[in-house]
Design an enzyme around this catalytic site. Structure first.
Site, PDB file in Angstrom:
ATOM      1  N   SER A  10       2.374  -5.720   2.524  1.00 42.96           N
ATOM      2  CA  SER A  10       2.772  -4.333   2.290  1.00 42.96           C
ATOM      3  C   SER A  10       4.283  -4.182   2.396  1.00 42.96           C
ATOM      4  CB  SER A  10       2.097  -3.418   3.306  1.00 42.96           C
ATOM      5  OG  SER A  10       2.669  -2.133   3.203  1.00 42.96           O
ATOM      6  N   HIS A  35       1.530  -4.901  -2.095  1.00 47.29           N
ATOM      7  CA  HIS A  35       0.904  -3.613  -1.768  1.00 47.29           C
ATOM      8  C   HIS A  35       2.023  -2.577  -1.605  1.00 47.29           C
ATOM      9  CE1 HIS A  35      -2.343  -1.086  -0.156  1.00 47.29           C
ATOM     10  NE2 HIS A  35      -1.465  -0.657   0.737  1.00 47.29           N
ATOM     11  N   ASP A  37       2.903   1.271  -0.759  1.00 50.31           N
ATOM     12  CA  ASP A  37       2.379   2.469  -0.096  1.00 50.31           C
ATOM     13  C   ASP A  37       3.173   3.704  -0.491  1.00 50.31           C
ATOM     14  OD1 ASP A  37       0.214   1.504   1.592  1.00 50.31           O
ATOM     15  OD2 ASP A  37       1.775   0.383   2.651  1.00 50.31           O
ATOM     16  N   MET A  39       3.693   7.585  -0.108  1.00 49.22           N
ATOM     17  CA  MET A  39       3.374   8.649   0.861  1.00 49.22           C
ATOM     18  C   MET A  39       4.154   9.906   0.501  1.00 49.22           C
ATOM     19  SD  MET A  39       3.507   6.474   4.362  1.00 49.22           S
ATOM     20  CE  MET A  39       2.694   4.881   4.514  1.00 49.22           C
ATOM     21  N   HIS A  68      -1.011   2.095  -3.622  1.00 51.12           N
ATOM     22  CA  HIS A  68      -1.904   2.893  -2.764  1.00 51.12           C
ATOM     23  C   HIS A  68      -1.261   4.263  -2.594  1.00 51.12           C
ATOM     24  CE1 HIS A  68      -3.427   3.300   1.711  1.00 51.12           C
ATOM     25  NE2 HIS A  68      -4.034   4.156   0.911  1.00 51.12           N
ATOM     26  N   MET A  70      -1.058   7.693  -1.054  1.00 50.08           N
ATOM     27  CA  MET A  70      -1.514   8.552   0.045  1.00 50.08           C
ATOM     28  C   MET A  70      -0.884   9.912  -0.191  1.00 50.08           C
ATOM     29  SD  MET A  70      -0.995   5.652   2.922  1.00 50.08           S
ATOM     30  CE  MET A  70      -0.056   4.673   1.761  1.00 50.08           C
ATOM     31  N   MET A 139      -9.393   1.952   4.986  1.00 46.36           N
ATOM     32  CA  MET A 139      -8.290   2.041   5.944  1.00 46.36           C
ATOM     33  C   MET A 139      -8.799   1.665   7.337  1.00 46.36           C
ATOM     34  SD  MET A 139      -5.671   2.837   4.177  1.00 46.36           S
ATOM     35  CE  MET A 139      -4.612   2.775   5.628  1.00 46.36           C
ATOM     36  N   ASP A 179      -6.903  -2.334   4.950  1.00 43.15           N
ATOM     37  CA  ASP A 179      -5.481  -2.007   5.106  1.00 43.15           C
ATOM     38  C   ASP A 179      -5.224  -1.378   6.472  1.00 43.15           C
ATOM     39  OD1 ASP A 179      -2.862  -1.224   4.715  1.00 43.15           O
ATOM     40  OD2 ASP A 179      -3.302   0.224   3.123  1.00 43.15           O
TER      41      ASP A 179
HETATM   42  C1  DX5 Z   1      -0.501   2.531   6.303  1.00 46.26           C
HETATM   43  C2  DX5 Z   1      -0.329   1.734   5.028  1.00 46.26           C
HETATM   44  C3  DX5 Z   1      -0.436   0.288   5.229  1.00 46.26           C
HETATM   45  C4  DX5 Z   1       0.608  -0.322   6.141  1.00 46.26           C
HETATM   46  C5  DX5 Z   1      -0.017  -1.499   6.831  1.00 46.26           C
HETATM   47  O1  DX5 Z   1      -0.475   3.864   5.994  1.00 46.26           O
HETATM   48  O2  DX5 Z   1      -1.288   2.120   4.071  1.00 46.26           O
HETATM   49  O3  DX5 Z   1      -0.450  -0.412   3.994  1.00 46.26           O
HETATM   50  O4  DX5 Z   1       1.761  -0.734   5.485  1.00 46.26           O
HETATM   51  O5  DX5 Z   1       0.856  -1.986   7.785  1.00 46.26           O
HETATM   52  P1  DX5 Z   1       0.390  -2.944   8.941  1.00 46.26           P
HETATM   53  O6  DX5 Z   1      -0.199  -4.163   8.306  1.00 46.26           O
HETATM   54  O7  DX5 Z   1       1.648  -3.219   9.694  1.00 46.26           O
HETATM   55  O8  DX5 Z   1      -0.635  -2.191   9.747  1.00 46.26           O
HETATM   56 ZN    ZN Z   2      -1.588   0.864   2.172  1.00 41.02          ZN
END
Ligand code: DX5
Ligand code: ZN
Length: 221
Positions: A10, A35, A37, A39, A68, A70, A139, A179
């Site tokens: 990620s 990956h 993320d 947000m 991904h 969010m 998740m 994840d």
């Molecule tokens: C959390 C993200 C994850 C995050 C995972 O909201 O969706 O992808 O980056 O990070 P680690 O592996 O450090 O928990």
């Molecule tokens: Zn993620």
């Protein structure tokens, strides 16, 4: 899926001032997907990447982008990320008003359609989408930040999805991705339960030993 486990580092835990170097580094060390993320500061309490950055990542990356989102109202922005180059696009079931319609529209555009689910959402809420999706993203932390502790119940949720996909005769077509809080120990637990894609942010990026950590996750059986 019966093929070996895929590992998706990620980007959230990569050095934001050296993203290109960071991408190359994990690619050379065996990463299967990046990956990414996204947000929005609304669905989750943090803000990250917009489509222009994803477009730049896509130009540079040699492996698929696993995006991904969010975000609230995923229908409004999902296709901006598809246009930017997402290879897999996962939205949250909690955020979509018409999740089934969004999955169909993503597939019609030729992108792999994923549905993500938070730890506090009943796993059965995924069932109506399982006949259509390409990927389920479970998740194992509450989304918003890297470096959080794995929530143990995630393994039984993976197992429930794995069983349900078998009943539907779709187990070989749909990937189960996990994840949050993934390391060698938690990764082994979820793979045993049926996971076939492991996202790992801090475990891979926050170490000098990236190659061994990627390899150790990929070798989990
Ligand atoms: C959390 C993200 C994850 C995050 C995972 O909201 O969706 O992808 O980056 O990070 P680690 O592996 O450090 O928990
Ligand atoms: Zn993620």
């Amino acid at each position: 899926m019966t093929s070996s486990v895929l590992v998706a580092p990620s980007l959230l835990s990569a050095d934001p001032l050296r993203l290109a170097e960071e991408l190359s580094d994990v690619e050379q060390k065996g990463a299967d997907w990046h990956h990414v993320d996204v947000m929005d500061g609304h669905f989750v309490p943090n803000l990250t990447y917009g489509p222009p950055l994803v477009r730049a990542l896509k130009k540079f990356s040699k492996i698929p982008l696993d995006v991904h989102i969010m975000v609230s109202n995923p229908e409004d922005v999902a296709f901006d990320y598809v246009d930017a180059g997402a290879d897999v696009l996962s939205f949250h079931i909690e955020a979509a008003t018409h999740g089934h319609r969004l999955v169909s529209a993503l597939k019609a555009r030729g992108v792999k359609a994923g549905v993500a689910i938070n730890p506090g959402t009943a796993i059965e809420s995924l069932w109506p989408l399982l006949p259509e999706v390409d990927l389920v993203l479970i998740m194992s932390v509450n989304p918003g930040f890297g470096g959080q502790k794995f929530i143990t119940d995630a393994s039984s949720r993976v197992n429930a999805v794995d069983e349900r996909l078998k009943i539907l005769g779709r187990r070989s077509e749909v990937r189960i991705e996990v994840d949050g809080g993934i390391n060698e120990e938690t990764g082994a637990a979820v793979v045993k339960a049926g996971a076939d894609v492991l996202v790992a942010g801090s475990y891979i990026y926050n170490t000098q030993d990236r190659e061994n950590r990627i390899t150790s996750l990929k070798e989990i059986r």
